[in-house]
Motif scaffolding. Sequence first.
Motif, PDB file in Angstrom:
ATOM      1  N   ILE A  33       0.826  -1.205   0.000  1.00  0.00           N
ATOM      2  CA  ILE A  33       0.000   0.000   0.000  1.00  0.00           C
ATOM      3  C   ILE A  33       0.860   1.255   0.000  1.00  0.00           C
ATOM      4  O   ILE A  33       0.524   2.266  -0.634  1.00  0.00           O
ATOM      5  CB  ILE A  33      -0.966   0.016   1.205  1.00  0.00           C
ATOM      6  CG1 ILE A  33      -1.896  -1.196   1.156  1.00  0.00           C
ATOM      7  CG2 ILE A  33      -1.801   1.292   1.209  1.00  0.00           C
ATOM      8  CD1 ILE A  33      -2.749  -1.273  -0.099  1.00  0.00           C
ATOM      9  N   ASN A  34       2.006   1.208   0.689  1.00  0.00           N
ATOM     10  CA  ASN A  34       2.897   2.372   0.691  1.00  0.00           C
ATOM     11  C   ASN A  34       3.365   2.691  -0.726  1.00  0.00           C
ATOM     12  O   ASN A  34       3.449   3.858  -1.117  1.00  0.00           O
ATOM     13  CB  ASN A  34       4.104   2.116   1.591  1.00  0.00           C
ATOM     14  CG  ASN A  34       5.089   3.264   1.592  1.00  0.00           C
ATOM     15  OD1 ASN A  34       4.826   4.326   2.139  1.00  0.00           O
ATOM     16  ND2 ASN A  34       6.235   3.071   0.958  1.00  0.00           N
ATOM     17  N   GLY A  35       3.652   1.654  -1.516  1.00  0.00           N
ATOM     18  CA  GLY A  35       4.090   1.872  -2.884  1.00  0.00           C
ATOM     19  C   GLY A  35       2.990   2.407  -3.780  1.00  0.00           C
ATOM     20  O   GLY A  35       3.257   3.127  -4.741  1.00  0.00           O
ATOM     21  N   LEU A  36       1.731   2.073  -3.432  1.00  0.00           N
ATOM     22  CA  LEU A  36       0.600   2.488  -4.276  1.00  0.00           C
ATOM     23  C   LEU A  36      -0.027   3.806  -3.827  1.00  0.00           C
ATOM     24  O   LEU A  36      -0.326   4.679  -4.650  1.00  0.00           O
ATOM     25  CB  LEU A  36      -0.472   1.392  -4.275  1.00  0.00           C
ATOM     26  CG  LEU A  36      -0.079   0.044  -4.894  1.00  0.00           C
ATOM     27  CD1 LEU A  36      -1.194  -0.974  -4.663  1.00  0.00           C
ATOM     28  CD2 LEU A  36       0.205   0.204  -6.391  1.00  0.00           C
ATOM     29  N   LEU A  37      -0.223   3.957  -2.511  1.00  0.00           N
ATOM     30  CA  LEU A  37      -1.018   5.080  -2.010  1.00  0.00           C
ATOM     31  C   LEU A  37      -0.305   5.968  -0.998  1.00  0.00           C
ATOM     32  O   LEU A  37      -0.877   6.966  -0.555  1.00  0.00           O
ATOM     33  CB  LEU A  37      -2.320   4.540  -1.389  1.00  0.00           C
ATOM     34  CG  LEU A  37      -3.209   3.709  -2.336  1.00  0.00           C
ATOM     35  CD1 LEU A  37      -4.367   3.105  -1.564  1.00  0.00           C
ATOM     36  CD2 LEU A  37      -3.724   4.577  -3.488  1.00  0.00           C
ATOM     37  N   GLY A  38       0.916   5.599  -0.607  1.00  0.00           N
ATOM     38  CA  GLY A  38       1.658   6.457   0.303  1.00  0.00           C
ATOM     39  C   GLY A  38       1.659   5.983   1.745  1.00  0.00           C
ATOM     40  O   GLY A  38       0.940   5.053   2.125  1.00  0.00           O
ATOM     41  N   LEU A  39       2.472   6.670   2.551  1.00  0.00           N
ATOM     42  CA  LEU A  39       2.725   6.261   3.929  1.00  0.00           C
ATOM     43  C   LEU A  39       1.494   6.306   4.818  1.00  0.00           C
ATOM     44  O   LEU A  39       1.221   5.375   5.578  1.00  0.00           O
ATOM     45  CB  LEU A  39       3.829   7.141   4.519  1.00  0.00           C
ATOM     46  CG  LEU A  39       4.192   6.935   5.995  1.00  0.00           C
ATOM     47  CD1 LEU A  39       4.624   5.501   6.242  1.00  0.00           C
ATOM     48  CD2 LEU A  39       5.290   7.919   6.405  1.00  0.00           C
ATOM     49  N   GLU A  40       0.718   7.388   4.761  1.00  0.00           N
ATOM     50  CA  GLU A  40      -0.423   7.538   5.668  1.00  0.00           C
ATOM     51  C   GLU A  40      -1.459   6.446   5.446  1.00  0.00           C
ATOM     52  O   GLU A  40      -1.947   5.826   6.398  1.00  0.00           O
ATOM     53  CB  GLU A  40      -1.054   8.923   5.496  1.00  0.00           C
ATOM     54  CG  GLU A  40      -0.158  10.059   5.985  1.00  0.00           C
ATOM     55  CD  GLU A  40      -0.880  11.400   5.948  1.00  0.00           C
ATOM     56  OE1 GLU A  40      -2.061  11.418   5.562  1.00  0.00           O
ATOM     57  OE2 GLU A  40      -0.261  12.414   6.308  1.00  0.00           O
ATOM     58  N   VAL A  41      -1.816   6.205   4.183  1.00  0.00           N
ATOM     59  CA  VAL A  41      -2.810   5.167   3.878  1.00  0.00           C
ATOM     60  C   VAL A  41      -2.269   3.793   4.259  1.00  0.00           C
ATOM     61  O   VAL A  41      -2.997   2.957   4.816  1.00  0.00           O
ATOM     62  CB  VAL A  41      -3.192   5.201   2.379  1.00  0.00           C
ATOM     63  CG1 VAL A  41      -4.173   4.076   2.056  1.00  0.00           C
ATOM     64  CG2 VAL A  41      -3.793   6.548   2.014  1.00  0.00           C
ATOM     65  N   ALA A  42      -0.996   3.548   3.968  1.00  0.00           N
ATOM     66  CA  ALA A  42      -0.388   2.262   4.301  1.00  0.00           C
ATOM     67  C   ALA A  42      -0.410   2.027   5.811  1.00  0.00           C
ATOM     68  O   ALA A  42      -0.662   0.909   6.272  1.00  0.00           O
ATOM     69  CB  ALA A  42       1.048   2.211   3.789  1.00  0.00           C
ATOM     70  N   SER A  43      -0.163   3.079   6.586  1.00  0.00           N
ATOM     71  CA  SER A  43      -0.172   2.964   8.044  1.00  0.00           C
ATOM     72  C   SER A  43      -1.548   2.560   8.552  1.00  0.00           C
ATOM     73  O   SER A  43      -1.684   1.641   9.370  1.00  0.00           O
ATOM     74  CB  SER A  43       0.255   4.292   8.677  1.00  0.00           C
ATOM     75  OG  SER A  43       1.564   4.654   8.292  1.00  0.00           O
ATOM     76  N   VAL A  44      -2.573   3.235   8.055  1.00  0.00           N
ATOM     77  CA  VAL A  44      -3.946   2.950   8.501  1.00  0.00           C
ATOM     78  C   VAL A  44      -4.364   1.547   8.113  1.00  0.00           C
ATOM     79  O   VAL A  44      -4.907   0.784   8.937  1.00  0.00           O
ATOM     80  CB  VAL A  44      -4.924   3.990   7.908  1.00  0.00           C
ATOM     81  CG1 VAL A  44      -6.370   3.588   8.217  1.00  0.00           C
ATOM     82  CG2 VAL A  44      -4.629   5.377   8.457  1.00  0.00           C
ATOM     83  N   ILE A  45      -4.122   1.162   6.859  1.00  0.00           N
ATOM     84  CA  ILE A  45      -4.590  -0.137   6.374  1.00  0.00           C
ATOM     85  C   ILE A  45      -3.846  -1.288   7.057  1.00  0.00           C
ATOM     86  O   ILE A  45      -4.443  -2.330   7.368  1.00  0.00           O
ATOM     87  CB  ILE A  45      -4.454  -0.219   4.839  1.00  0.00           C
ATOM     88  CG1 ILE A  45      -5.414   0.773   4.190  1.00  0.00           C
ATOM     89  CG2 ILE A  45      -4.741  -1.634   4.349  1.00  0.00           C
ATOM     90  CD1 ILE A  45      -5.391   0.770   2.685  1.00  0.00           C
ATOM     91  N   SER A  46      -2.546  -1.138   7.303  1.00  0.00           N
ATOM     92  CA  SER A  46      -1.805  -2.205   7.981  1.00  0.00           C
ATOM     93  C   SER A  46      -2.297  -2.399   9.413  1.00  0.00           C
ATOM     94  O   SER A  46      -2.404  -3.529   9.900  1.00  0.00           O
ATOM     95  CB  SER A  46      -0.302  -1.912   7.975  1.00  0.00           C
ATOM     96  OG  SER A  46      -0.008  -0.709   8.657  1.00  0.00           O
ATOM     97  N   ILE A  47      -2.653  -1.283  10.090  1.00  0.00           N
ATOM     98  CA  ILE A  47      -3.217  -1.396  11.439  1.00  0.00           C
ATOM     99  C   ILE A  47      -4.582  -2.076  11.394  1.00  0.00           C
ATOM    100  O   ILE A  47      -4.882  -2.962  12.205  1.00  0.00           O
ATOM    101  CB  ILE A  47      -3.328  -0.008  12.097  1.00  0.00           C
ATOM    102  CG1 ILE A  47      -1.931   0.550  12.387  1.00  0.00           C
ATOM    103  CG2 ILE A  47      -4.139  -0.080  13.397  1.00  0.00           C
ATOM    104  CD1 ILE A  47      -1.930   1.983  12.890  1.00  0.00           C
TER     105      ILE A  47
END
Length: 223
Positions: A33-47
């Motif tokens: 997700i970080n590669g596709l949508l960035g750090l903030e979105v990746a942080s939320v989705i991984s949590i």
Amino acid sequence: MNGKSKEILDELKSVLSGKTIDALFPPLVFVIINGLLGLEVASVISILTAVGFGVRRIFRKQDLKYALGGLLGVLVAVGFAYLSGNASNFFLPKIISGTFMVLLSLGTLLIGKPLAAWLSHLTRGWPMDWFMRKDVKPAYREVTILWTILLAFRLIIQILLFRGRNLSQMFWVNTLMGTPATIIILILSYIYGIWRLQRLEGPGVDEYMQGKEKPWRGQRKGF
């Protein structure tokens, strides 16, 4: 499957329990997700992914410790990455914990109480006095030396990749040198440990607890 293979498989099941996906999947989601949508979105989705595993276990009435461990790990990792604004810092806690494990393993060797003996004592409940016998302790010391070397090797690779800031490589190396490497190390440790205990000709733990005198059969199962 022969008796020795089944014995090793049973030992692995008792340690790994086949439930490591709770800790492995959220970091994979973070990297993708970080590669596709960035750090903030990746942080939320991984949590949310880690929370999802916990909810799934609640509905299935399963042990929550794996899911909670995975969630805690993701929260700490995301905190490092988000607060620094650097996605690579997601893997910084693993480097910190890896450094701690190398120092811990080395420290137990220096004080003469090998980490392998301590872990076996804590998980199996066998008396610590047995582990410290001169005809038992060398097996656990030698296995701990192997662990220290391999842990240090993994830490060096993690540090080099962290400095290179290659997120995908860091994920795959952490994954491959995590559970798969742990399985291989546990198998080798078990096979070598039992072989070494037999060569040392000390009593098996049951014989020791029962106060039996020589001749001993020695430790034939469990390390």
